[in-house]
Design a protein around this motif. Sequence first.
Motif, PDB file in Angstrom:
ATOM      1  N   ALA A 139       0.837  -1.207   0.000  1.00 40.55           N
ATOM      2  CA  ALA A 139       0.000   0.000   0.000  1.00 40.55           C
ATOM      3  C   ALA A 139       0.868   1.251   0.000  1.00 40.55           C
ATOM      4  CB  ALA A 139      -0.925  -0.008   1.218  1.00 40.55           C
ATOM      5  N   GLU A 140       1.967   1.230   0.746  1.00 40.79           N
ATOM      6  CA  GLU A 140       2.854   2.395   0.797  1.00 40.79           C
ATOM      7  C   GLU A 140       3.548   2.609  -0.537  1.00 40.79           C
ATOM      8  OE1 GLU A 140       4.301   2.644   5.429  1.00 40.79           O
ATOM      9  OE2 GLU A 140       5.094   1.023   4.189  1.00 40.79           O
ATOM     10  N   ILE A 141       3.956   1.520  -1.175  1.00 36.57           N
ATOM     11  CA  ILE A 141       4.611   1.636  -2.475  1.00 36.57           C
ATOM     12  C   ILE A 141       3.650   2.236  -3.493  1.00 36.57           C
ATOM     13  CG2 ILE A 141       5.548   0.309  -4.416  1.00 36.57           C
ATOM     14  CD1 ILE A 141       6.648  -1.661  -2.308  1.00 36.57           C
ATOM     15  N   MET A 142       2.427   1.757  -3.516  1.00 39.45           N
ATOM     16  CA  MET A 142       1.450   2.253  -4.474  1.00 39.45           C
ATOM     17  C   MET A 142       1.093   3.714  -4.201  1.00 39.45           C
ATOM     18  SD  MET A 142       1.058  -0.378  -6.414  1.00 39.45           S
ATOM     19  CE  MET A 142      -0.464  -0.239  -7.342  1.00 39.45           C
ATOM     20  N   ALA A 143       1.103   4.092  -2.922  1.00 35.95           N
ATOM     21  CA  ALA A 143       0.711   5.455  -2.555  1.00 35.95           C
ATOM     22  C   ALA A 143       1.796   6.477  -2.853  1.00 35.95           C
ATOM     23  CB  ALA A 143       0.333   5.513  -1.078  1.00 35.95           C
ATOM     24  N   THR A 144       3.049   6.042  -2.874  1.00 34.76           N
ATOM     25  CA  THR A 144       4.143   6.996  -3.043  1.00 34.76           C
ATOM     26  C   THR A 144       4.577   7.172  -4.492  1.00 34.76           C
ATOM     27  OG1 THR A 144       5.734   5.211  -2.582  1.00 34.76           O
ATOM     28  CG2 THR A 144       5.064   6.601  -0.728  1.00 34.76           C
ATOM     29  N   GLU A 145       4.038   6.383  -5.419  1.00 39.25           N
ATOM     30  CA  GLU A 145       4.419   6.503  -6.818  1.00 39.25           C
ATOM     31  C   GLU A 145       3.320   7.168  -7.633  1.00 39.25           C
ATOM     32  OE1 GLU A 145       7.213   6.124  -8.013  1.00 39.25           O
ATOM     33  OE2 GLU A 145       8.310   4.674  -6.813  1.00 39.25           O
ATOM     34  N   ALA A 146       3.715   7.911  -8.650  1.00 41.15           N
ATOM     35  CA  ALA A 146       2.750   8.566  -9.529  1.00 41.15           C
ATOM     36  C   ALA A 146       2.461   7.735 -10.779  1.00 41.15           C
ATOM     37  CB  ALA A 146       3.267   9.941  -9.939  1.00 41.15           C
ATOM     38  N   ARG A 147       3.396   6.812 -11.105  1.00 38.43           N
ATOM     39  CA  ARG A 147       3.226   6.026 -12.334  1.00 38.43           C
ATOM     40  C   ARG A 147       4.068   4.764 -12.252  1.00 38.43           C
ATOM     41  NH1 ARG A 147       7.750   6.355 -15.685  1.00 38.43           N
ATOM     42  NH2 ARG A 147       9.102   8.182 -15.437  1.00 38.43           N
ATOM     43  N   CYS A 148       3.915   3.928 -13.259  1.00 35.39           N
ATOM     44  CA  CYS A 148       4.747   2.732 -13.428  1.00 35.39           C
ATOM     45  C   CYS A 148       6.199   3.166 -13.595  1.00 35.39           C
ATOM     46  CB  CYS A 148       4.270   1.970 -14.662  1.00 35.39           C
ATOM     47  SG  CYS A 148       5.350   0.619 -15.219  1.00 35.39           S
ATOM     48  N   ILE A 149       7.135   2.416 -13.010  1.00 34.17           N
ATOM     49  CA  ILE A 149       8.547   2.801 -13.142  1.00 34.17           C
ATOM     50  C   ILE A 149       9.087   2.541 -14.539  1.00 34.17           C
ATOM     51  CG2 ILE A 149       9.043   2.424 -10.714  1.00 34.17           C
ATOM     52  CD1 ILE A 149      10.580  -0.144 -11.618  1.00 34.17           C
ATOM     53  N   TYR A 150       8.334   1.799 -15.380  1.00 34.51           N
ATOM     54  CA  TYR A 150       8.806   1.461 -16.716  1.00 34.51           C
ATOM     55  C   TYR A 150       8.148   2.255 -17.832  1.00 34.51           C
ATOM     56  CZ  TYR A 150      10.502  -2.717 -14.223  1.00 34.51           C
ATOM     57  OH  TYR A 150      11.117  -3.580 -13.348  1.00 34.51           O
ATOM     58  N   CYS A 151       7.045   2.960 -17.536  1.00 33.10           N
ATOM     59  CA  CYS A 151       6.330   3.703 -18.580  1.00 33.10           C
ATOM     60  C   CYS A 151       5.476   4.789 -17.925  1.00 33.10           C
ATOM     61  CB  CYS A 151       5.479   2.752 -19.428  1.00 33.10           C
ATOM     62  SG  CYS A 151       4.004   2.114 -18.581  1.00 33.10           S
ATOM     63  N   THR A 152       4.574   5.395 -18.698  1.00 30.27           N
ATOM     64  CA  THR A 152       3.751   6.500 -18.179  1.00 30.27           C
ATOM     65  C   THR A 152       2.414   6.028 -17.621  1.00 30.27           C
ATOM     66  OG1 THR A 152       2.748   6.867 -20.356  1.00 30.27           O
ATOM     67  CG2 THR A 152       4.756   8.096 -19.844  1.00 30.27           C
ATOM     68  N   ALA A 153       2.132   4.734 -17.711  1.00 30.42           N
ATOM     69  CA  ALA A 153       0.815   4.238 -17.306  1.00 30.42           C
ATOM     70  C   ALA A 153       0.626   4.302 -15.794  1.00 30.42           C
ATOM     71  CB  ALA A 153       0.624   2.796 -17.788  1.00 30.42           C
ATOM     72  N   LEU A 154      -0.631   4.299 -15.390  1.00 32.61           N
ATOM     73  CA  LEU A 154      -0.964   4.251 -13.973  1.00 32.61           C
ATOM     74  C   LEU A 154      -0.497   2.917 -13.399  1.00 32.61           C
ATOM     75  CD1 LEU A 154      -2.525   5.519 -11.545  1.00 32.61           C
ATOM     76  CD2 LEU A 154      -4.522   4.231 -12.344  1.00 32.61           C
ATOM     77  N   HIS A 155       0.107   2.948 -12.241  1.00 38.32           N
ATOM     78  CA  HIS A 155       0.585   1.719 -11.613  1.00 38.32           C
ATOM     79  C   HIS A 155      -0.583   0.970 -10.962  1.00 38.32           C
ATOM     80  CE1 HIS A 155       0.759   4.977  -8.695  1.00 38.32           C
ATOM     81  NE2 HIS A 155       0.642   4.090  -7.729  1.00 38.32           N
ATOM     82  N   THR A 156      -0.614  -0.320 -11.191  1.00 40.34           N
ATOM     83  CA  THR A 156      -1.686  -1.163 -10.646  1.00 40.34           C
ATOM     84  C   THR A 156      -1.143  -2.393  -9.928  1.00 40.34           C
ATOM     85  OG1 THR A 156      -1.854  -2.310 -12.779  1.00 40.34           O
ATOM     86  CG2 THR A 156      -3.350  -0.447 -12.414  1.00 40.34           C
ATOM     87  N   THR A 157       0.163  -2.646 -10.023  1.00 41.68           N
ATOM     88  CA  THR A 157       0.765  -3.832  -9.417  1.00 41.68           C
ATOM     89  C   THR A 157       2.087  -3.438  -8.749  1.00 41.68           C
ATOM     90  OG1 THR A 157       2.099  -4.447 -11.352  1.00 41.68           O
ATOM     91  CG2 THR A 157      -0.172  -5.241 -11.292  1.00 41.68           C
ATOM     92  N   VAL A 158       2.653  -4.364  -8.005  1.00 41.17           N
ATOM     93  CA  VAL A 158       4.008  -4.157  -7.501  1.00 41.17           C
ATOM     94  C   VAL A 158       4.953  -5.054  -8.281  1.00 41.17           C
ATOM     95  CG1 VAL A 158       3.339  -3.416  -5.198  1.00 41.17           C
ATOM     96  CG2 VAL A 158       3.677  -5.849  -5.638  1.00 41.17           C
ATOM     97  N   GLU A 159       6.119  -4.542  -8.546  1.00 40.44           N
ATOM     98  CA  GLU A 159       7.124  -5.214  -9.356  1.00 40.44           C
ATOM     99  C   GLU A 159       8.352  -5.514  -8.511  1.00 40.44           C
ATOM    100  OE1 GLU A 159       9.598  -6.000 -13.006  1.00 40.44           O
ATOM    101  OE2 GLU A 159       7.660  -6.526 -12.153  1.00 40.44           O
ATOM    102  N   HIS A 160       8.728  -6.780  -8.446  1.00 39.83           N
ATOM    103  CA  HIS A 160       9.960  -7.178  -7.771  1.00 39.83           C
ATOM    104  C   HIS A 160      11.067  -7.253  -8.821  1.00 39.83           C
ATOM    105  CE1 HIS A 160       6.811  -8.622  -5.059  1.00 39.83           C
ATOM    106  NE2 HIS A 160       7.708  -8.624  -4.097  1.00 39.83           N
ATOM    107  N   MET A 161      12.109  -6.485  -8.615  1.00 39.83           N
ATOM    108  CA  MET A 161      13.227  -6.523  -9.551  1.00 39.83           C
ATOM    109  C   MET A 161      14.519  -6.561  -8.758  1.00 39.83           C
ATOM    110  SD  MET A 161      13.716  -6.841 -12.659  1.00 39.83           S
ATOM    111  CE  MET A 161      15.267  -7.205 -13.463  1.00 39.83           C
ATOM    112  N   PRO A 162      15.214  -7.703  -8.759  1.00 34.48           N
ATOM    113  CA  PRO A 162      15.002  -8.929  -9.527  1.00 34.48           C
ATOM    114  C   PRO A 162      13.707  -9.652  -9.112  1.00 34.48           C
ATOM    115  CG  PRO A 162      17.213  -8.868  -8.581  1.00 34.48           C
ATOM    116  CD  PRO A 162      16.434  -7.809  -7.920  1.00 34.48           C
TER     117      PRO A 162
END
Length: 281
Positions: free
Chosen positions: A7-30
């Motif tokens: 919830a904190e990750i989703m609340a602190t980001e304005a968009r997907c880290i890979y593009c301009t789309a709205l973020h809807t998931t969390v991404e583990h990298m690696p």
Amino acid sequence: MRYLSKAEIMATEARCIYCTALHTTVEHMPPISMFRGRKRPDGLVFAGCAACNNGTGAADLVAGFIARLSPRYDQASWQIEEAKARAGILEAQAPGFLGEFFDPLQRTTEWFPTASGIRRPLTVVRLSGPLTRAYLDVFAAKLGMALYRHHCGHPLPLGGFVMCGAYLNAGLAPDTAKALLSIMPDQSGLRQGRRNHADDQFIYRFNTDGRSVVAALAQFHDGLYVSASAFRTTDPYGQLPLLPNHRRVQPGDLPGMMPYRSRLRAVQRLPLVKRAGPSPS
């Protein structure tokens, strides 16, 4: 160090880290699949959209498979066993990759020293196949954008780019590695306390100004190395030369870089999004 909740990750980001789309998931990298038995220490978790996260999942699977293949691993090792167990899902989500990767034309025999100093012949796979190259380019670009977000504190701007490339265990020449590492004084990975870490499965050296650029060389298991440098602007130093076997990638490029059949399968797996509007009469 306290790690953020979903919830904190989703609340602190304005968009997907890979593009301009709205973020809807969390991404583990690696990705979680990179680690033994999917046991991944926390950290390096970001906000992403479904198209970039799910749509590039086949690239994560390919990278995790290749990382577990090394001439230094015994055939009974857990790395090789996990790689073999992934053949079915790889064929389903990255069709054609296994056939290309194990094509005899992509393989050569070279001599490597053992611990005793005696050299023995080992099979080396080249990364020249179009499917293998495409999947690893996507994976390397994802890593570069994720590390930029982690170290610079914001997603890579749309005008920025990642210069990235991937090497197999035997494909990273010592002089190339030495040149890269000479400008990367710091080391990091995934750690929770003193004992819970995954340095044997993922670790990277890096350099960054903390604002606009990060350069990293990452090792995954003993089979895969990724070089990724992310820059806030498209031309920070004036015609920055492209390193051999590297490519430039910008935010928004990832889904289109995936091989067509994997891209089609990913679209079929994406969740349907209900849009507001008038009900059909």
